[in-house]
Design a protein around this motif. Sequence first.
Motif, PDB file in Angstrom:
ATOM      1  N   LEU A 175       2.917 -12.448  12.820  1.00  0.00           N
ATOM      2  CA  LEU A 175       2.288 -13.251  11.581  1.00  0.00           C
ATOM      3  C   LEU A 175       2.171 -12.494  10.543  1.00  0.00           C
ATOM      4  CD1 LEU A 175      -0.274 -15.391  13.793  1.00  0.00           C
ATOM      5  CD2 LEU A 175       2.061 -16.093  12.639  1.00  0.00           C
ATOM      6  N   VAL A 176       1.439 -10.954  10.660  1.00  0.00           N
ATOM      7  CA  VAL A 176       1.183 -10.318   9.614  1.00  0.00           C
ATOM      8  C   VAL A 176       2.634  -9.906   8.874  1.00  0.00           C
ATOM      9  CG1 VAL A 176      -1.104  -9.494  10.215  1.00  0.00           C
ATOM     10  CG2 VAL A 176       0.871  -8.175  11.038  1.00  0.00           C
ATOM     11  N   VAL A 177       3.608  -9.729   9.461  1.00  0.00           N
ATOM     12  CA  VAL A 177       4.786  -9.447   8.923  1.00  0.00           C
ATOM     13  C   VAL A 177       5.199 -10.337   7.974  1.00  0.00           C
ATOM     14  CG1 VAL A 177       7.293  -9.189   9.466  1.00  0.00           C
ATOM     15  CG2 VAL A 177       5.733  -7.924  10.512  1.00  0.00           C
ATOM     16  N   PHE A 178       5.357 -11.944   8.407  1.00  0.00           N
ATOM     17  CA  PHE A 178       5.660 -12.864   7.508  1.00  0.00           C
ATOM     18  C   PHE A 178       4.745 -12.989   6.427  1.00  0.00           C
ATOM     19  CE2 PHE A 178       8.467 -14.253  11.383  1.00  0.00           C
ATOM     20  CZ  PHE A 178       9.370 -14.839  10.445  1.00  0.00           C
ATOM     21  N   LEU A 179       3.415 -12.873   6.690  1.00  0.00           N
ATOM     22  CA  LEU A 179       2.209 -12.740   5.712  1.00  0.00           C
ATOM     23  C   LEU A 179       2.797 -11.769   4.541  1.00  0.00           C
ATOM     24  CD1 LEU A 179      -0.288 -13.627   4.354  1.00  0.00           C
ATOM     25  CD2 LEU A 179      -1.254 -11.702   5.862  1.00  0.00           C
ATOM     26  N   SER A 180       3.157 -10.582   4.869  1.00  0.00           N
ATOM     27  CA  SER A 180       3.344  -9.363   3.948  1.00  0.00           C
ATOM     28  C   SER A 180       4.850  -9.517   3.271  1.00  0.00           C
ATOM     29  CB  SER A 180       3.526  -8.016   4.700  1.00  0.00           C
ATOM     30  OG  SER A 180       2.393  -7.806   5.654  1.00  0.00           O
ATOM     31  N   VAL A 181       5.859 -10.337   4.017  1.00  0.00           N
ATOM     32  CA  VAL A 181       6.996 -10.436   3.156  1.00  0.00           C
ATOM     33  C   VAL A 181       6.666 -11.665   2.248  1.00  0.00           C
ATOM     34  CG1 VAL A 181       9.285 -11.423   3.578  1.00  0.00           C
ATOM     35  CG2 VAL A 181       8.396  -9.792   5.157  1.00  0.00           C
ATOM     36  N   GLY A 182       5.970 -12.715   2.438  1.00  0.00           N
ATOM     37  CA  GLY A 182       5.657 -13.672   1.747  1.00  0.00           C
ATOM     38  C   GLY A 182       4.908 -13.218   0.245  1.00  0.00           C
ATOM     39  N   VAL A 183       3.779 -12.284   0.670  1.00  0.00           N
ATOM     40  CA  VAL A 183       2.999 -11.486  -0.403  1.00  0.00           C
ATOM     41  C   VAL A 183       3.835 -10.881  -1.241  1.00  0.00           C
ATOM     42  CG1 VAL A 183       1.375 -10.054  -1.110  1.00  0.00           C
ATOM     43  CG2 VAL A 183       0.898 -11.727   0.692  1.00  0.00           C
ATOM     44  N   GLY A 184       4.910  -9.997  -0.657  1.00  0.00           N
ATOM     45  CA  GLY A 184       5.809  -9.154  -1.397  1.00  0.00           C
ATOM     46  C   GLY A 184       6.668  -9.747  -2.413  1.00  0.00           C
ATOM     47  N   ALA A 185       7.291 -11.043  -1.978  1.00  0.00           N
ATOM     48  CA  ALA A 185       8.116 -11.848  -2.557  1.00  0.00           C
ATOM     49  C   ALA A 185       7.304 -12.681  -3.689  1.00  0.00           C
ATOM     50  CB  ALA A 185       8.654 -12.854  -1.590  1.00  0.00           C
ATOM     51  N   LEU A 186       6.146 -13.117  -3.477  1.00  0.00           N
ATOM     52  CA  LEU A 186       5.389 -13.488  -4.623  1.00  0.00           C
ATOM     53  C   LEU A 186       5.113 -12.653  -5.645  1.00  0.00           C
ATOM     54  CD1 LEU A 186       2.920 -15.707  -2.679  1.00  0.00           C
ATOM     55  CD2 LEU A 186       4.545 -16.791  -4.103  1.00  0.00           C
ATOM     56  N   ILE A 187       4.534 -11.430  -5.447  1.00  0.00           N
ATOM     57  CA  ILE A 187       4.304 -10.492  -6.356  1.00  0.00           C
ATOM     58  C   ILE A 187       5.156  -9.702  -6.896  1.00  0.00           C
ATOM     59  CG2 ILE A 187       2.468  -8.448  -6.867  1.00  0.00           C
ATOM     60  CD1 ILE A 187       0.630  -9.451  -4.757  1.00  0.00           C
ATOM     61  N   ARG A 188       6.243  -9.416  -6.003  1.00  0.00           N
ATOM     62  CA  ARG A 188       7.440  -8.736  -6.337  1.00  0.00           C
ATOM     63  C   ARG A 188       7.208  -7.312  -6.881  1.00  0.00           C
ATOM     64  NH1 ARG A 188      11.385 -12.322  -9.909  1.00  0.00           N
ATOM     65  NH2 ARG A 188       9.826 -12.295 -11.504  1.00  0.00           N
ATOM     66  N   GLN A 189       6.033  -6.420  -6.894  1.00  0.00           N
ATOM     67  CA  GLN A 189       5.754  -5.337  -7.080  1.00  0.00           C
ATOM     68  C   GLN A 189       5.223  -4.466  -6.016  1.00  0.00           C
ATOM     69  OE1 GLN A 189       3.485  -5.513 -10.895  1.00  0.00           O
ATOM     70  NE2 GLN A 189       5.160  -5.574 -11.946  1.00  0.00           N
ATOM     71  N   SER A 190       5.394  -3.274  -5.733  1.00  0.00           N
ATOM     72  CA  SER A 190       5.054  -2.860  -4.576  1.00  0.00           C
ATOM     73  C   SER A 190       3.489  -2.529  -4.579  1.00  0.00           C
ATOM     74  CB  SER A 190       5.666  -1.327  -4.251  1.00  0.00           C
ATOM     75  OG  SER A 190       7.093  -1.810  -4.223  1.00  0.00           O
ATOM     76  N   ALA A 191       3.161  -2.020  -5.920  1.00  0.00           N
ATOM     77  CA  ALA A 191       1.709  -1.626  -6.080  1.00  0.00           C
ATOM     78  C   ALA A 191       0.733  -2.499  -5.870  1.00  0.00           C
ATOM     79  CB  ALA A 191       1.412  -0.999  -7.438  1.00  0.00           C
ATOM     80  N   GLY A 192       1.125  -4.131  -6.498  1.00  0.00           N
ATOM     81  CA  GLY A 192       0.165  -5.268  -6.548  1.00  0.00           C
ATOM     82  C   GLY A 192       0.118  -5.674  -5.226  1.00  0.00           C
ATOM     83  N   ALA A 193       1.341  -5.789  -4.502  1.00  0.00           N
ATOM     84  CA  ALA A 193       1.550  -6.296  -2.945  1.00  0.00           C
ATOM     85  C   ALA A 193       0.699  -5.560  -2.222  1.00  0.00           C
ATOM     86  CB  ALA A 193       2.961  -6.459  -2.849  1.00  0.00           C
ATOM     87  N   LEU A 194       0.815  -4.188  -2.244  1.00  0.00           N
ATOM     88  CA  LEU A 194       0.207  -3.475  -1.355  1.00  0.00           C
ATOM     89  C   LEU A 194      -1.263  -3.403  -1.337  1.00  0.00           C
ATOM     90  CD1 LEU A 194       2.748  -0.104  -0.861  1.00  0.00           C
ATOM     91  CD2 LEU A 194       2.546  -2.260   0.501  1.00  0.00           C
ATOM     92  N   SER A 195      -1.733  -3.295  -2.638  1.00  0.00           N
ATOM     93  CA  SER A 195      -3.092  -3.278  -2.767  1.00  0.00           C
ATOM     94  C   SER A 195      -3.805  -4.592  -2.373  1.00  0.00           C
ATOM     95  CB  SER A 195      -3.289  -3.186  -4.468  1.00  0.00           C
ATOM     96  OG  SER A 195      -2.874  -2.225  -5.023  1.00  0.00           O
ATOM     97  N   LEU A 196      -3.293  -5.851  -2.711  1.00  0.00           N
ATOM     98  CA  LEU A 196      -3.767  -7.038  -2.031  1.00  0.00           C
ATOM     99  C   LEU A 196      -3.906  -6.978  -0.544  1.00  0.00           C
ATOM    100  CD1 LEU A 196      -4.764  -9.879  -2.331  1.00  0.00           C
ATOM    101  CD2 LEU A 196      -2.492 -10.579  -2.529  1.00  0.00           C
ATOM    102  N   LEU A 197      -2.708  -6.490  -0.003  1.00  0.00           N
ATOM    103  CA  LEU A 197      -2.723  -6.552   1.680  1.00  0.00           C
ATOM    104  C   LEU A 197      -3.405  -5.458   2.445  1.00  0.00           C
ATOM    105  CD1 LEU A 197       1.280  -6.851   2.035  1.00  0.00           C
ATOM    106  CD2 LEU A 197      -0.372  -8.524   2.622  1.00  0.00           C
ATOM    107  N   ILE A 198      -4.026  -4.476   1.444  1.00  0.00           N
ATOM    108  CA  ILE A 198      -4.861  -3.484   1.973  1.00  0.00           C
ATOM    109  C   ILE A 198      -6.350  -3.852   1.745  1.00  0.00           C
ATOM    110  CG2 ILE A 198      -5.500  -1.055   2.169  1.00  0.00           C
ATOM    111  CD1 ILE A 198      -2.545  -0.331   1.527  1.00  0.00           C
TER     112      ILE A 198
END
Length: 271
Positions: A175-198
């Motif tokens: 489930l967290v993999v699908f969540l992370s792929v979704g967040v990555g596709a929404l934000i499209r920037q590594s720094a922003g996506a990783l910051s939110l997920l962490i």
Amino acid sequence: MGVLAAERIKLTSTRSPWWCTALFVVATLGIAVLFSLVLKLGVEQFNQDIAEGKQPATTNPYPDNAIAGLGITGVADGFPGFGYILVMILAALAVTSEYRFGTIKATFLALPNRASVLFAKAGLIGVVAALLSAVLTFVSFFIFKALIGNDAGRFLSLSDGDNKVFYAVPVFVVLVVFLSVGVGALIRQSAGALSLLIVWPVLVEPIVGAFGETGRNIKVFLPFQNAGRFIGTADNTLPWHWGAWGGLLYFAAVVALIFGAAIYLVNQRDA
């Protein structure tokens, strides 16, 4: 099958997935070793106090539930949750790295069905991460049993206690993999996506519980708290409105909502 093959090549031909996997293994097993040694010291101190005629600090140094203890040392917890955070980083980078280097354009040109690309990414990483987490959970248990010593180790058994953690952790990881792929596709920037997920599971959700009774009432509706409810690592003193399986359904609904929004926006936006 062609999409899966392409995603497999992307996953195994870059360095970041290998580094994340190695750190995932080291962190998970390292936490198992650390936790077992701490508990072993507690048991030894208890026995020493009894031998010297002192009043022990605790009346029961032995783990009442071996599997509950493993839930603290396994992939779903530690530092806190360092293991699954590495999985989220790997999954998010699988999307954001393509946007960063522009390879996502070639991917979508080769396969106009963009939803299948996201499903292939999340599905492949999810299956691999779930299998690895299942293996590491069992290995963590045997490390725990070996290092804790014969005195306390006799209380630990795979057939006793709540064995749910052995399948709950892999389900949570998928489930967290699908969540992370979704967040990555929404934000499209590594720094922003990783910051939110962490920041979200490590900082935001724990802070909410610090705001008295209101924070505790809000905390039971936060996604990662409900995931912890399913795994068995959440605070049972919170005013929960449902049980462990309800927590899983709640977390899965949040993941589906985010992943669905990602599919919609990916189809609407330019690559």
